[in-house]
Each structure stands twice: as structure tokens, then as C-alpha cells.
Design an enzyme around this catalytic site. Structure first.
Site, PDB file in Angstrom:
ATOM      1  N   LEU A   1      23.689  22.789 -12.046  1.00  0.00           N
ATOM      2  CA  LEU A   1      22.994  22.703 -13.330  1.00  0.00           C
ATOM      3  C   LEU A   1      21.512  22.572 -13.051  1.00  0.00           C
ATOM      4  O   LEU A   1      21.091  21.663 -12.322  1.00  0.00           O
ATOM      5  CB  LEU A   1      23.509  21.524 -14.146  1.00  0.00           C
ATOM      6  CG  LEU A   1      23.061  21.438 -15.614  1.00  0.00           C
ATOM      7  CD1 LEU A   1      24.037  20.587 -16.432  1.00  0.00           C
ATOM      8  CD2 LEU A   1      21.648  20.882 -15.779  1.00  0.00           C
TER       9      LEU A   1
ATOM     10  N   ASP B   1      15.894  21.326 -25.350  1.00  0.00           N
ATOM     11  CA  ASP B   1      14.553  20.741 -25.332  1.00  0.00           C
ATOM     12  C   ASP B   1      14.747  19.289 -24.923  1.00  0.00           C
ATOM     13  O   ASP B   1      15.225  18.466 -25.716  1.00  0.00           O
ATOM     14  CB  ASP B   1      13.918  20.848 -26.719  1.00  0.00           C
ATOM     15  CG  ASP B   1      12.544  20.182 -26.785  1.00  0.00           C
ATOM     16  OD1 ASP B   1      12.168  19.482 -25.824  1.00  0.00           O
ATOM     17  OD2 ASP B   1      11.853  20.361 -27.806  1.00  0.00           O
TER      18      ASP B   1
ATOM     19  N   ASP C   1      19.623  16.838 -27.209  1.00  0.00           N
ATOM     20  CA  ASP C   1      19.757  17.868 -26.184  1.00  0.00           C
ATOM     21  C   ASP C   1      20.019  17.255 -24.811  1.00  0.00           C
ATOM     22  O   ASP C   1      20.765  17.816 -23.999  1.00  0.00           O
ATOM     23  CB  ASP C   1      18.509  18.744 -26.154  1.00  0.00           C
ATOM     24  CG  ASP C   1      18.425  19.652 -27.384  1.00  0.00           C
ATOM     25  OD1 ASP C   1      19.275  19.523 -28.282  1.00  0.00           O
ATOM     26  OD2 ASP C   1      17.497  20.469 -27.448  1.00  0.00           O
TER      27      ASP C   1
ATOM     28  N   ASN D   1      14.545  19.635 -12.738  1.00  0.00           N
ATOM     29  CA  ASN D   1      13.267  20.322 -12.546  1.00  0.00           C
ATOM     30  C   ASN D   1      12.353  20.297 -13.773  1.00  0.00           C
ATOM     31  O   ASN D   1      11.133  20.341 -13.626  1.00  0.00           O
ATOM     32  CB  ASN D   1      13.544  21.784 -12.152  1.00  0.00           C
ATOM     33  CG  ASN D   1      12.314  22.655 -12.282  1.00  0.00           C
ATOM     34  OD1 ASN D   1      11.343  22.499 -11.535  1.00  0.00           O
ATOM     35  ND2 ASN D   1      12.323  23.560 -13.248  1.00  0.00           N
TER      36      ASN D   1
ATOM     37  N   TYR E   1       0.641  11.882 -15.629  1.00  0.00           N
ATOM     38  CA  TYR E   1       1.512  12.830 -14.940  1.00  0.00           C
ATOM     39  C   TYR E   1       1.907  12.296 -13.567  1.00  0.00           C
ATOM     40  O   TYR E   1       3.097  12.284 -13.216  1.00  0.00           O
ATOM     41  CB  TYR E   1       0.813  14.179 -14.798  1.00  0.00           C
ATOM     42  CG  TYR E   1       1.619  15.192 -14.018  1.00  0.00           C
ATOM     43  CD1 TYR E   1       2.667  15.884 -14.616  1.00  0.00           C
ATOM     44  CD2 TYR E   1       1.335  15.469 -12.673  1.00  0.00           C
ATOM     45  CE1 TYR E   1       3.415  16.804 -13.907  1.00  0.00           C
ATOM     46  CE2 TYR E   1       2.077  16.387 -11.960  1.00  0.00           C
ATOM     47  CZ  TYR E   1       3.112  17.050 -12.575  1.00  0.00           C
ATOM     48  OH  TYR E   1       3.850  17.957 -11.850  1.00  0.00           O
TER      49      TYR E   1
ATOM     50  N   LYS F   1       5.722  11.184 -11.912  1.00  0.00           N
ATOM     51  CA  LYS F   1       6.270  11.718 -10.668  1.00  0.00           C
ATOM     52  C   LYS F   1       6.485  10.610  -9.638  1.00  0.00           C
ATOM     53  O   LYS F   1       7.421  10.675  -8.823  1.00  0.00           O
ATOM     54  CB  LYS F   1       5.348  12.810 -10.129  1.00  0.00           C
ATOM     55  CG  LYS F   1       5.248  14.024 -11.052  1.00  0.00           C
ATOM     56  CD  LYS F   1       6.617  14.622 -11.351  1.00  0.00           C
ATOM     57  CE  LYS F   1       6.547  15.866 -12.197  1.00  0.00           C
ATOM     58  NZ  LYS F   1       7.866  16.493 -12.423  1.00  0.00           N
TER      59      LYS F   1
END
Length: 268
Positions: free
Chosen positions: A9, A63, A69, A88, A153, A157
């Protein structure tokens, strides 16, 4: 190491890193479940890969900033046939904390942190029950460089790096392999979507996405817990890890460290 097989997936599968993972894994014989917002692009990709490889490909419109979702993909993982999760999907911001408001901050946190955490947790439960499976989390080298660009950001991560290392330590003995991949600047659409020009960087600064994924898969085959494709000297990462682990015995103590002591012994 023997390779896993079965069904992978992949989130964010319509373009960039996710689409290349789909291509490479199909050529390894994996059936695919592709998840992203752009169904038309996934259908085009799936048609090509079915013709070239003959694998089965399922498409799910998702989304991952939307709770419903994410729940759909959790349920798909819980069905039991998935053997590999590629976490990802992600996004960057146009501007820093000064130029973005609650809506933008909520969206990046939902996509980069909440969704991959929920999917990794759902996958891990299934894989532990079966005694095998693998999860790949796509982070960023900015997890190691918080001073560069905006901290939002890179913070998301860094969370994925932390989560992956913790899960690897806890689940390896249960047959579950966790890999976190830290790309440097990579030529994908994330730049344009966040208002940045990737071509403004020096040519030797930006990796092509095919090279990035091929290197990540080599790390996967080697069962690396952390893969940093642009890093020439693995010893630098090893030294960082060793220094971090050396802090462990000193991170929690009853007594305040002497350098913070509120009293100073007077000289005799």
C-alpha cells in the site's frame, strides 16, 4: 535478506516518490494498492504497470488530511493482505510560521504526522499478529537540520524519524521491519506546490526521484533502519547515533546537574 512479497500500500502514489515506488515494487512482483487524491493520474499509472508487469493494482481515492479517508486506509490495512506500507504522502508549506495560519498548520500536521502515524499503527498491529511485514516512512534530511527553512515541515519529518526508530526498536523482534528514508532535495512536485523553484538550487544539490527510490530500496533490501541516500559517509550518521545514545544515562536523574545548581560552595 529475503525480500518480502505480497501487496504494498503506497500513499501519495499519483506522482513523485510514490509513483516511482509503485513502478519499482510492481517490477519486484508486488500487487499494489495506490492511494492519493488524483485518481486520474493513478489510473494512468496503474494501466501502464498492469500492462508492463501483470500485477494486480487497486486504487483508493484518499485525501489524508480527512479523518474519514485515513480511516478507509486503516480498514484496508486491517483486511490482512497488505505486507508492505509505504508512508509517502506529505506536503510542505509556502512560507514560514509567520506567513501561515491555523488552517495551513493543521493541514500539514494532519498529512505529515497524524495520517502516517495512524497508518503505521494499523499496519504494525496486523504485521505483529502475522509475525512479518514492513513499514517504510518517508521523512527528510531536514529532520536533522531544523535551522534550515521553516521548522514546521522539518519538525513533522523529525517526528517520523523518532517514530520510526522507536517502532524499529520495539517491533524488530516481532518480525516487523521499519525503515525510515531521509531524502535530501529531490525533484518532485512538492516544490511547486509550496511555491518554490527547485531549479533555483545548484544542479548537484537536487537528486532525481528515480535515483532516490532505487537507493532507498537498496537500503530496504539491506534492512537498514535509517536510509539517507545523499549521505556519502555512513560514519557520520553512526557517530551521531552513538553520541545521542551516550546521552541516555544522563537524561533523567533525581538531582539537578551541578551546572544548574542554585547554590555555590564558597571558597574556604
Amino acid at each position: 535478506m529475503p525480500q518480502l512479497s505480497g501487496t504494498a500500500l503506497i500513499t501519495g502514489a499519483s506522482s513523485g516518490i510514490g509513483a516511482v515506488y509503485a513502478d519499482r515494487l510492481a517490477r519486484r512482483g508486488y500487487d499494489l494498492v495506490l492511494a492519493a487524491r488524483d485518481v486520474a493520474r493513478m489510473e494512468t499509472l496503474a494501466e501502464r504497470l498492469r500492462g508492463e508487469t501483470g500485477v494486480k493494482i487497486e486504487i483508493i481515492a484518499a485525501d489524508l488530511t480527512r479523518d474519514a479517508d485515513v480511516a478507509t486506509l486503516e480498514a484496508r490495512l486491517e483486511s490482512g493482505d497488505i505486507t508492505l506500507l509505504i508512508n509517502n504522502a506529505g506536503k510542505s508549506l509556502n512560507g514560514s510560521v509567520l506567513e501561515n495560519g491555523p488552517e495551513e498548520i493543521n493541514a500539514i500536521t494532519a498529512l505529515n504526522v497524524t495520517a502516517p502515524t495512524r497508518l503505521a499503527a494499523a499496519a504494525a498491529k496486523v504485521f505483529v499478529a502475522k509475525g512479518e511485514g514492513a513499514i517504510v516512512n518517508i521523512a527528510s534530511v531536514l529532520a536533522l537540520a531544523p535551522e534550515m527553512f521553516d521548522g514546521i515541515y522539518s519538525g513533522t519529518k523529525a517526528f517520523l524519524l523518532n517514530l520510526s526508530q522507536a517502532m524499529s526498536a520495539q517491533l524488530a523482534a516481532k518480525g516487523v521491519y521499519i525503515q525510515v528514508v531521509l531524502p535530501g532535495a529531490t525533484r518532485t512536485e512538492i516544490w511547486a506546490r509550496s511555491g518554490k523553484d527547485v531549479d533555483a538550487f545548484p544542479p548537484d544539490f537536487v537528486m532525481e526521484v528515480e535515483d532516490l527510490v532505487d537507493a532507498a530500496l537498496l537500503g530496504f533490501d539491506r534492512r537498514e533502519p535509517v536510509t539517507i541516500p545523499p549521505l556519502p559517509d555512513e560514519g557520520q550518521w553512526t557517530a551521531l547515533q552513538e553520541a545521542r545514545l551516550a546521552l541516555g544515562p544522563n537524561l533523567s536523574k533525581r538531582a539537578v546537574a551541578q551546572r544548574y545548581a542554585s547554590t555555590v560552595t564558597e571558597a574556604a
